[in-house]
Write a protein that holds these residues in place. Sequence first.
Motif: not given
Lengths: 244, 283, 387
Positions: C385, C346-347, B85-88, C380, C350, C83, C343, B94-95, C292, B31, B90-92, B33
């Motif tokens: 997952a 963060l990327i 990593q599904e949530v990662a 995370v 991650l 979110f 942001a 969105l970022a 965010l 997904v 999503l967060i990435a 974002l």
Amino acid sequence: MSVLLEADAVTRRFGGLTAVNEVTFSVEEGAAVGLIGANGAGKTTLFNCLTGFDKPTSGDVRLRGKSLLKMARHKVVKSGVARTFQIVKPFPDLPVLANVMVPLIAGGTKGDLRVQAMGVLDRVGLAHRAASPSSQLSEGDLKRLEMARALATKPQLLLLDEPFAGLSVAEIGVLSDTIRQLRADGTTLIVVEHKIGSLLQLVERVVAMDQGAVIADGEPQAVMRDPAVVTAYLGGEATTHEQH
Amino acid sequence: MDVLVQGALTSAVIALVALGFSLVYGVGGIVNLAHGSFFMIGAYSAYAMSETGAPLLVSAVVGVLAATLAGVLLERLVITPIRHQEVAVLIATLAVAILVQSGVQFFYGGLERQLPGFVSGAVTVFGVTLQQTRVLAGLVALVTIVTVLLVLTRTPTGRMVRAVAQDEEASRLIGVRPERVTLYVLAIGAGLAGLAGVLTAPYGVLTPTMWLLPLTQAFAIVILGGLGSIPGTVLASVVVGFLDRFVAFNVKDGDIKVGLVTVAVILATLVLRPQGFLGKVAR
Amino acid sequence: MTSTKVAEQPAAPSDGGSGRPSPLKRLLRPNPLILLALPIVLLYLPRFVDNTTLLQQIAVATIFVMFAASWDILSGYTGQVNFGHAAFIGTGAYTVALLSKYQPDVSNELALLAAVGAAALLGLLIGIPCLRLKGPYLALATLSVAGALVQLTFIFKTQTGGEDGIAGVKTVIDGSLTNTIGEGLSKLVLGPLTFSGLGGFDQYIYVSYFVTLVFMVVMVGGLMLLGYGKRGLVLRSIQQDELAAEAAGVPLTRYKLGAFVLSAACAGLAGGLYAQVRGTVALDLLAVDLSLLIIIIAAFGGAGSIIGPAIGAYVVVLLQNYYLDRATDLFVEHPELKIGTFALLLIIVLIVQPRGIVPPLLQRLSGRGSATRAAGATMVEGGGAKP
Ligand SMILES: Nc1ncnc2c1ncn2[C@@H]1O[C@H](COP(=O)(O)OP(=O)(O)OP(=O)(O)O)[C@@H](O)[C@H]1O
Ligand SMILES: [Mg+2]
């Protein structure tokens, strides 16, 4: 002896596949029943239906005459039915002890929960791993943890889905003792197991399933000799061999 | 009649955005974002080119290419390393959306911008008078979607994509590399969203936060139509597109209420039928 | 026989034999000394730091601590990653601002209560449809609800001021509870004479500083008691495996919805207080940027620990509102680049270190190997997952 659990024409269909077909049987209080059948016979699906984790397409499941179907899953647990999962489901990042504390908390247990959780772990022989994260346990220990967590709900009826799978002979011996002790304490048991030899030492009745339906039900030796069971098992074995 | 014609045109544009979003989900289980950002990148890139005096058609092509490139970069640099990593993810993503928003704001400020129309004037269709830019946008979108659908259903490549969407493991067995397919689908999906951004730029307004509405609409469509289901996506786009125009025409201040209605559709669907109305189980 | 055996046993896991605290002990009890030291340091800080601009930004950061901690009790604990936390924050803030604008007679305390109520109601309304959702669906649903609220402010532009927001909200000085707390602590820490001798604006800054501190300590303390107690353990178990939790007898709906509503209510309170500290509300309180930023804070601090995001909030927000501005003029002229920079960071985090920065660092500092995962860093990896 009074009837504890009744399955009344329980049927579960997945699209065109009938995984459980008009299964009817009842389990008396204090009994220990083995549930056998080849891979895909529908044993786990039946377990799911009996414990509220799946809704039968038709039929009814009653505990002491009261239907479980409309009950939320945690209410089913509260009314005294616990189950283990064939594919173990630990809380991997929680320590073993905390895994067992969750059902104690959910059950509103009073007193020092750690002491009580340790007591439960002791019963399955897992006390020495209490502090380890459950993600570090061996397959055998995970099976025991699965059982400890079910025991911590203080069940009257316990459904075990392949408790011996993946265990060594020695481990099976230990777990069998635990299960026998449970019985002696008055817990009613339904056990799914492919290791028939070990199973037969625990139960005094066997229900055999094939393609979703009950094909035999009764005294273990009689069921094992039943021609339908023999064919179903041989057939099942044959397909397993073909796959390999 | 107004609503019908306009709804059809709007649906086509929305479907352009949603199709990529849905395919990427279906194929890669991802997904994204940042999908709405492709829409924005398309629009702003075209705008930037036209500012330099480039012909509109060139600007439009640049817009689509920029969005496609952004899709490739996103897949290679961000998604691939954390794919499982599904949530990662999503967060990435969105970022990334916020990063793009911040970049756009840096270069263009928060003010509203608009691309000159590719065509001007109005036409009358079925007795409805329409801005020609809207008609053009709708028609181009329609043709593109039909082409994409034909490619998906009639060509070996398309079948490969659908195979992956249905069963990643099985498709691996027959020699398809799902990672590759994900890259292609993401790039194409980004391009389609970019095209939608370019097409609507002459009559929508460009702002740094314009990415959110298309993302929400794409989500609504995926929820309505069911995960990764292509017919579901198309049908749901029509529903959302018509609803969009219906609200815009019949409700006071309708234009700003469109997003609200979309969210209402989302929540209602989630309550009534979480598996979507046409698709597989949506969880 | 058995009783002595059982009584001896609990000692084993807590000491573990190796002299290091067991994972269980860490899980259930964070170091209480550190926890007490933090608020005390913050309480007496104004005595040594007389830079009121910095103090003002610390007050803002303290509000963000509440934003992050309230996010964490839902997202970090149960794994329902939100979110669109800004939706709850903004609801609280706009409730306070609208009351102040249209019902100025309503006391500030009552306005805060209303903020809590409104946010909790919204939490319930969103929580119910989101109950069955996981990962991406939950993400998009929460994201779009926050987006819808932004649109609502445009629809009610006359009331909400649209992009301009609402100014002239009654501040902490105007509320008797907040003013009493703020003035009392100011006089305690600075001395009554010093405080009385300050200009009005400086007084307002000190009052804001102490009021936010008190609210934060109460809220974060409460959330930690919950999070590190029995209920917190149940919430964690839900994150790890919902089916297994249900098999253990956990009333899933009650806990998940409860976490949603509690998270929303706390965010609403913090948002309402923020409105009373700033004296204004605007769209930044509903924007995706804010949602965010909270996730960024949690990612840096480590989700699922309450204290991690709380510390993360101080670092990130002080950087954002204070230190970055002093580092280069670019950020002063283009404040939008700050969130962009975060942001981007963060990327990168991650990709190279999916468990956040602070938790692994803490682990290394305290000599813990990677053998036992810190409870805080599972968001995370474990959040959604599921196969
Ligand atoms: N959720 C599901 N959707 C579709 N089919 C299912 C589902 N769950 C089970 N089945 C099918 O139902 C049949 C019965 O499965 P079940 O897991 O109950 O068998 P089992 O007797 O427990 O087998 P095993 O001994 O391998 O554990 C199988 O054919 C299985 O593929
Ligand atoms: Mg099974």
